[in-house]
Design a protein around this motif. Sequence first.
Motif, PDB file in Angstrom:
ATOM      1  N   GLN A 277       0.844  -1.187   0.000  1.00  0.00           N
ATOM      2  CA  GLN A 277       0.000   0.000   0.000  1.00  0.00           C
ATOM      3  C   GLN A 277       0.883   1.241   0.000  1.00  0.00           C
ATOM      4  O   GLN A 277       1.812   1.339   0.797  1.00  0.00           O
ATOM      5  N   THR A 278       0.547   2.168  -0.886  1.00  0.00           N
ATOM      6  CA  THR A 278       1.240   3.451  -0.925  1.00  0.00           C
ATOM      7  C   THR A 278       0.185   4.540  -0.832  1.00  0.00           C
ATOM      8  O   THR A 278      -0.712   4.622  -1.686  1.00  0.00           O
ATOM      9  N   GLU A 279       0.301   5.340   0.190  1.00  0.00           N
ATOM     10  CA  GLU A 279      -0.672   6.407   0.388  1.00  0.00           C
ATOM     11  C   GLU A 279      -0.484   7.490  -0.671  1.00  0.00           C
ATOM     12  O   GLU A 279       0.629   7.885  -0.979  1.00  0.00           O
ATOM     13  N   MET A 280      -1.601   7.949  -1.222  1.00  0.00           N
ATOM     14  CA  MET A 280      -1.568   9.020  -2.221  1.00  0.00           C
ATOM     15  C   MET A 280      -1.879  10.371  -1.586  1.00  0.00           C
ATOM     16  O   MET A 280      -1.303  11.376  -1.962  1.00  0.00           O
ATOM     17  N   ARG A 281      -2.827  10.393  -0.663  1.00  0.00           N
ATOM     18  CA  ARG A 281      -3.235  11.658  -0.049  1.00  0.00           C
ATOM     19  C   ARG A 281      -3.794  11.384   1.333  1.00  0.00           C
ATOM     20  O   ARG A 281      -4.459  10.376   1.558  1.00  0.00           O
ATOM     21  N   ARG A 282      -3.530  12.307   2.250  1.00  0.00           N
ATOM     22  CA  ARG A 282      -4.041  12.189   3.617  1.00  0.00           C
ATOM     23  C   ARG A 282      -4.613  13.535   4.030  1.00  0.00           C
ATOM     24  O   ARG A 282      -3.960  14.556   3.905  1.00  0.00           O
ATOM     25  N   GLN A 283      -5.824  13.492   4.543  1.00  0.00           N
ATOM     26  CA  GLN A 283      -6.464  14.685   5.099  1.00  0.00           C
ATOM     27  C   GLN A 283      -6.821  14.373   6.545  1.00  0.00           C
ATOM     28  O   GLN A 283      -7.520  13.399   6.821  1.00  0.00           O
ATOM     29  N   VAL A 284      -6.318  15.188   7.468  1.00  0.00           N
ATOM     30  CA  VAL A 284      -6.545  14.963   8.894  1.00  0.00           C
ATOM     31  C   VAL A 284      -7.389  16.091   9.447  1.00  0.00           C
ATOM     32  O   VAL A 284      -7.075  17.265   9.255  1.00  0.00           O
ATOM     33  N   ASP A 285      -8.461  15.727  10.135  1.00  0.00           N
ATOM     34  CA  ASP A 285      -9.274  16.675  10.887  1.00  0.00           C
ATOM     35  C   ASP A 285      -9.249  16.217  12.331  1.00  0.00           C
ATOM     36  O   ASP A 285      -9.539  15.056  12.628  1.00  0.00           O
ATOM     37  N   GLN A 286      -8.886  17.137  13.238  1.00  0.00           N
ATOM     38  CA  GLN A 286      -8.748  16.787  14.646  1.00  0.00           C
ATOM     39  C   GLN A 286      -9.483  17.788  15.516  1.00  0.00           C
ATOM     40  O   GLN A 286      -9.460  18.991  15.264  1.00  0.00           O
ATOM     41  N   TYR A 287     -10.103  17.259  16.544  1.00  0.00           N
ATOM     42  CA  TYR A 287     -10.684  18.073  17.597  1.00  0.00           C
ATOM     43  C   TYR A 287     -10.340  17.387  18.903  1.00  0.00           C
ATOM     44  O   TYR A 287     -10.769  16.245  19.149  1.00  0.00           O
ATOM     45  N   GLY A 288      -9.560  18.036  19.745  1.00  0.00           N
ATOM     46  CA  GLY A 288      -9.183  17.440  21.022  1.00  0.00           C
ATOM     47  C   GLY A 288      -8.516  16.097  20.829  1.00  0.00           C
ATOM     48  O   GLY A 288      -7.536  15.976  20.106  1.00  0.00           O
ATOM     49  N   GLN A 289      -9.086  15.079  21.461  1.00  0.00           N
ATOM     50  CA  GLN A 289      -8.504  13.742  21.426  1.00  0.00           C
ATOM     51  C   GLN A 289      -9.197  12.813  20.435  1.00  0.00           C
ATOM     52  O   GLN A 289      -9.141  11.591  20.574  1.00  0.00           O
ATOM     53  N   MET A 290      -9.851  13.404  19.439  1.00  0.00           N
ATOM     54  CA  MET A 290     -10.408  12.575  18.377  1.00  0.00           C
ATOM     55  C   MET A 290      -9.949  13.141  17.045  1.00  0.00           C
ATOM     56  O   MET A 290      -9.722  14.342  16.905  1.00  0.00           O
ATOM     57  N   ALA A 291      -9.767  12.231  16.096  1.00  0.00           N
ATOM     58  CA  ALA A 291      -9.309  12.658  14.782  1.00  0.00           C
ATOM     59  C   ALA A 291      -9.934  11.768  13.717  1.00  0.00           C
ATOM     60  O   ALA A 291     -10.240  10.592  13.952  1.00  0.00           O
ATOM     61  N   HIS A 292     -10.130  12.369  12.564  1.00  0.00           N
ATOM     62  CA  HIS A 292     -10.620  11.648  11.402  1.00  0.00           C
ATOM     63  C   HIS A 292      -9.578  11.813  10.304  1.00  0.00           C
ATOM     64  O   HIS A 292      -9.156  12.930  10.010  1.00  0.00           O
ATOM     65  N   VAL A 293      -9.158  10.691   9.735  1.00  0.00           N
ATOM     66  CA  VAL A 293      -8.178  10.709   8.656  1.00  0.00           C
ATOM     67  C   VAL A 293      -8.848  10.131   7.424  1.00  0.00           C
ATOM     68  O   VAL A 293      -9.359   9.008   7.444  1.00  0.00           O
ATOM     69  N   LEU A 294      -8.861  10.906   6.357  1.00  0.00           N
ATOM     70  CA  LEU A 294      -9.339  10.432   5.072  1.00  0.00           C
ATOM     71  C   LEU A 294      -8.084  10.177   4.245  1.00  0.00           C
ATOM     72  O   LEU A 294      -7.291  11.097   4.017  1.00  0.00           O
ATOM     73  N   SER A 295      -7.869   8.943   3.850  1.00  0.00           N
ATOM     74  CA  SER A 295      -6.608   8.552   3.228  1.00  0.00           C
ATOM     75  C   SER A 295      -6.868   7.742   1.958  1.00  0.00           C
ATOM     76  O   SER A 295      -7.517   6.698   2.006  1.00  0.00           O
ATOM     77  N   SER A 296      -6.347   8.229   0.839  1.00  0.00           N
ATOM     78  CA  SER A 296      -6.430   7.456  -0.401  1.00  0.00           C
ATOM     79  C   SER A 296      -5.099   6.754  -0.608  1.00  0.00           C
ATOM     80  O   SER A 296      -4.040   7.265  -0.229  1.00  0.00           O
ATOM     81  N   TYR A 297      -5.169   5.582  -1.192  1.00  0.00           N
ATOM     82  CA  TYR A 297      -3.951   4.797  -1.393  1.00  0.00           C
ATOM     83  C   TYR A 297      -4.115   3.881  -2.593  1.00  0.00           C
ATOM     84  O   TYR A 297      -5.214   3.587  -3.040  1.00  0.00           O
TER      85      TYR A 297
END
Length: 182
Positions: free
Chosen positions: A109-129
């Motif tokens: 797997q090779t990641e193409m793009r990563r978008q991180v959204d974080q609030y406090g101690q939670m995070a959402h990562v949208l990752s294409s690969y």
Amino acid sequence: MKKIMYTLLLMALAAVAAASVAWGYRPPQPMPSDVNSIDSLVDAYYQTMSGGKGQPRDWNRLRTLFRHDARLTSLRRDKESGKLVSRMVTVEEYIGGSVNYFLKEGFYQTEMRRQVDQYGQMAHVLSSYEVKHERGDAEPFRRSLSSIQLVGDGERWWIQSVVWQSEEDATALPPQYLKQTQ
């Protein structure tokens, strides 16, 4: 009868747990560098999945990345009905279902793009690969998008869940997911 069976099952599980402690069993500990940031956790996740045909994966390392109650969910199009279906598994079920595949196929797997959204101690990562059977393959055999939910406990980050869907004709990855943002 059900109550008796349930009680016996609980007693057996308690005995196994007590024996584990008595025998000195300790669950695998994470490498601190794997879990000290969102980016390092996602990088470690991809590294544990990738490897050549027949190459053993470091399943203990993978286990240390996930919370005990984490789930992995794949979204796929059912070949017969054409409907989108989901399959949710635990980390252990994922490992059990992957071992034979990785014996027969390389999976890098090779990641193409990563978008991180974080609030406090939670995070959402949208990752294409993209995924290749061999590192040097000219073209990937699959491209996918993952939604990775992370939680922090003040000491480290954990993967709580991963949901992914692979690209297909009806759901080609949009251009914004095909290259890394700056």
